[in-house]
Enzyme design. Structure first.
Site, PDB file in Angstrom:
ATOM      1  CG  ASP A  22      -1.646   1.294   1.443  1.00 43.97           C
ATOM      2  OD1 ASP A  22      -1.886   2.000   0.445  1.00 43.97           O
ATOM      3  OD2 ASP A  22      -1.978   1.610   2.604  1.00 43.97           O
ATOM      4  CG  ASN A  24      -3.353   4.970  -1.643  1.00 47.40           C
ATOM      5  OD1 ASN A  24      -3.367   4.034  -0.842  1.00 47.40           O
ATOM      6  ND2 ASN A  24      -4.274   5.109  -2.591  1.00 47.40           N
ATOM      7  CG  ASP A  26      -6.065   2.899   0.250  1.00 41.86           C
ATOM      8  OD1 ASP A  26      -5.098   2.116   0.408  1.00 41.86           O
ATOM      9  OD2 ASP A  26      -6.726   2.968  -0.804  1.00 41.86           O
ATOM     10  CG  ASP A  30      -1.232   1.315  -4.010  1.00 41.55           C
ATOM     11  OD1 ASP A  30      -0.044   1.012  -4.257  1.00 41.55           O
ATOM     12  OD2 ASP A  30      -1.558   2.049  -3.048  1.00 41.55           O
ATOM     13  CG  ASP A 201     -11.979 -15.912 -12.922  1.00 41.07           C
ATOM     14  OD1 ASP A 201     -11.308 -16.399 -11.997  1.00 41.07           O
ATOM     15  OD2 ASP A 201     -13.215 -15.756 -12.870  1.00 41.07           O
ATOM     16  CD  GLU A 270     -10.237 -20.256 -12.106  1.00 38.48           C
ATOM     17  OE1 GLU A 270     -10.290 -20.499 -10.898  1.00 38.48           O
ATOM     18  OE2 GLU A 270     -10.938 -19.390 -12.664  1.00 38.48           O
TER      19      GLU A 270
END
Length: 557
Positions: A22, A24, A26, A30, A201, A270
């Site tokens: 992370d 930023n 929060d 990211d 997926d 997948e």
């Protein structure tokens, strides 16, 4: 291997963006966080990263419910951040594969918000809609993986829509050519931005049976596989009609034709069907379908020598043209150290076993998907009910605790401040058991799981038989798994002790000379002494394997 086939034998490192880094503050990882950690990833010795979904999404299923296929969700950054990821990864000779979730969207996607309005709009036939039965019940008996019927009533249209997953993930109608074309255009959008491929997926879920036939019941004894235990009614059926339909083959061929216009790009599918190994073979046959197939066959609780051999040999028999990709962990299952290490009595044994798992996975024929944290030997994190984020776990608690335990943030150091992951409270807690396994501490320990992982992958790159070779197994009793990897340039004999107890193996009795060509001989056996992993000792014709130990030897000419 030519650069166009870089994926054959490659190690693909799965990045779960929410939990990598992370930047930023929060509490959620990211894309800039992935960029920041690319040097770490490059040092692992992997060939590519597979980045789980980062697209705009309401995050009901943490990105696998997409509301905009062509934009980044603000919690992860912006398109410019993704462009930077591509540039920086390629500068380190790392390929970038991204998830594409084609079979369904979020119910907040503009396609669905239009489709649900009535039966006559431009997107009316873009999703799977069906009338109720005369008594108002669902069109058939299909079930959702997340529990309960796979149909939800929509009062605007006065019809049901299909959702194989969450009710907020409506299934697209791939029988509509416009849907297929839109999916292909979304794929090409990312190809133009420089991605090297796609992990597709649930690719076998794109098409449904047009006749909406009921799925047949499954006997209680057969209700096994991928967490579909007796407490989930999904296990009560054979899913013959809600997925894996024959029409899917033509669509897969369209995907491949598109990728062929971007040389070097790859499709990894997948696959979770009633016979996933057969579907993998079908979806990768010829030179015009998927490049690789990926299933859940080694994401089970069984890691016996018999099970691994049977699984690999079955696929080898069925997949005569395609190329497999193996995984023992991912974001959907309990971490392998906890699934496969029940007998470990202390951390030293667990570390030894983790190293052996890496070597085992990297020695099978095919490519490898390695899930972030596997390189640290992270166990499954214990998550309290009030901390759960995964709707799957919330529904089936406490018998099934969901997928949050394998999705917690990576521990970068041993600080209590989210282990260096974030300056704020992380979206999932960092497990106490993970603090002592942090990257900083393991990097400085020459005997750590992390350093063994790095050294094994870099050694593996130099072994042609492990990258390109065929595989054949020797007959051995539990707990020994023994096989041959053979390419034109190299022949390797490989043994694994899947137990904690030392084992003594007579090599001349174990190694079937019929599997050897006339120009190689046991008389020219050269064992590798790999200091980063527990390896066997040789005395005369015997191999002494320590608990969770390995034996790698090259057969000379």
């Amino acid at each position: 291997m030519s650069d166009l086939q870089w994926w054959r034998g490659a190690v693909i490192y799965q990045v779960y963006p929410r939990s990598m880094m992370d930047t930023n503050g929060d509490g959620i990882g990211d894309i800039p966080g992935i960029v920041e950690k690319l040097d770490y990833i490059a040092e692992l010795g992997v060939d590519a990263i597979w980045v789980s979904p980062f697209f705009k999404s309401p995050m009901k299923d943490f990105g696998y419910d997409i509301s905009d296929y062509r934009d980044i969700d603000p919690i992860f950054g912006a398109l410019s951040d993704f462009d930077q990821l591509i540039e920086q990864a390629h500068a380190r000779n790392i390929k970038v594969i991204i998830d594409q979730v084609l079979s369904h969207t979020s119910d907040q996607h503009h396609w669905f918000t239009e489709s649900r309005q009535d039966k006559h709009n431009d997107k009316a036939d873009w999703y799977v809609w069906a009338d109720a039965k005369d008594d108002g019940t669902q069109p058939n008996n299909w079930l959702s993986i997340f529990g309960g019927p796979a149909w939800k009533w929509e009062p605007r249209r006065k019809q049901y829509y299909l959702h194989n997953f969450l009710s907020s993930q409506p299934d697209l109608n791939f029988h509509n050519p416009d849907v297929q074309q839109a999916a292909l255009e979304n794929i090409e959008f990312w190809l133009k931005r420089g991605v090297d491929g796609f992990r597709l997926d649930a690719i076998n879920f794109c098409f449904h049976d047009k006749q909406l036939r009921d799925n047949p019941a499954k006997a209680e004894a057969d209700r096994t596989g991928r967490g579909f235990s007796e407490d989930n009614p999904y296990a009560f059926q054979y899913h013959y009609y809600n997925n894996t339909q024959p029409e899917n083959i033509k669509f897969i061929e369209q995907i491949r034709a598109l990728l062929d216009r971007y040389p070097g790009s790859v499709a990894l599918g997948e696959i979770s069907s009633e016979d996933s190994l057969a579907t993998m073979a079908e979806y990768t046959s010829g030179n015009n379908r998927l490049h690789m197939g990926y299933s859940f066959e080694l994401l089970t609780n069984d890691y016996s020598a018999h099970y691994i051999r049977h699984t690999v040999e079955t696929l080898e028999q069925k997949m005569t043209e395609g190329w497999p990709c193996w995984a023992i962990s991912n974001h959907d299952v309990t971490r392998v150290v906890s699934r496969w290490a029940q007998s470990a009595k202390h951390q030293g044994i667990t570390d030894q076993k983790s190293k052996m798992f890496t070597a085992l996975l990297g020695s099978l024929k095919g490519s490898v998907c390695s899930y972030q944290g596997e390189e640290l030997g992270l166990p499954e994190a214990e998550i309290e009910y009030h901390e759960l984020q995964d709707p799957y776990g919330i529904t089936f608690w406490p018998n099934f605790k969901g997928r949050d335990g394998c999705r917690t943030p990576l521990p970068w150091n041993n600080t209590q401040n989210a282990a260096g992951f974030s300056q704020s409270k992380p979206w999932l807690p960092v497990a106490d058991a993970h603090l002592a396994l942090n990257v900083e501490q393991q990097s400085s320990n020459s005997n750590s799981v992390l350093n063994a992982y790095r050294q094994f992958l870099n050694w593996r790159k130099q072994q042609d038989a492990l990258i390109n070779g065929d595989i054949s197994f020797f007959d051995t009793a539990e707990p020994i798994l023994a096989f041959l990897r053979k390419s034109e340039a190299q022949t390797l004999v490989i043994l694994f002790n899947l137990s904690e107890q030392p084992q003594k193996i007579n090599l001349s009795e174990t190694i079937d000379s019929k599997k050897l060509t006339s120009d190689v001989s046991l008389n020219h056996l050269q064992a590798f002494d790999l200091p980063f992993i527990e390896t066997a000792k040789l005395t005369d014709d015997h191999c002494h394997l320590p608990g969770f130990g390995c034996f790698f030897a090259e057969l000379g000419h």
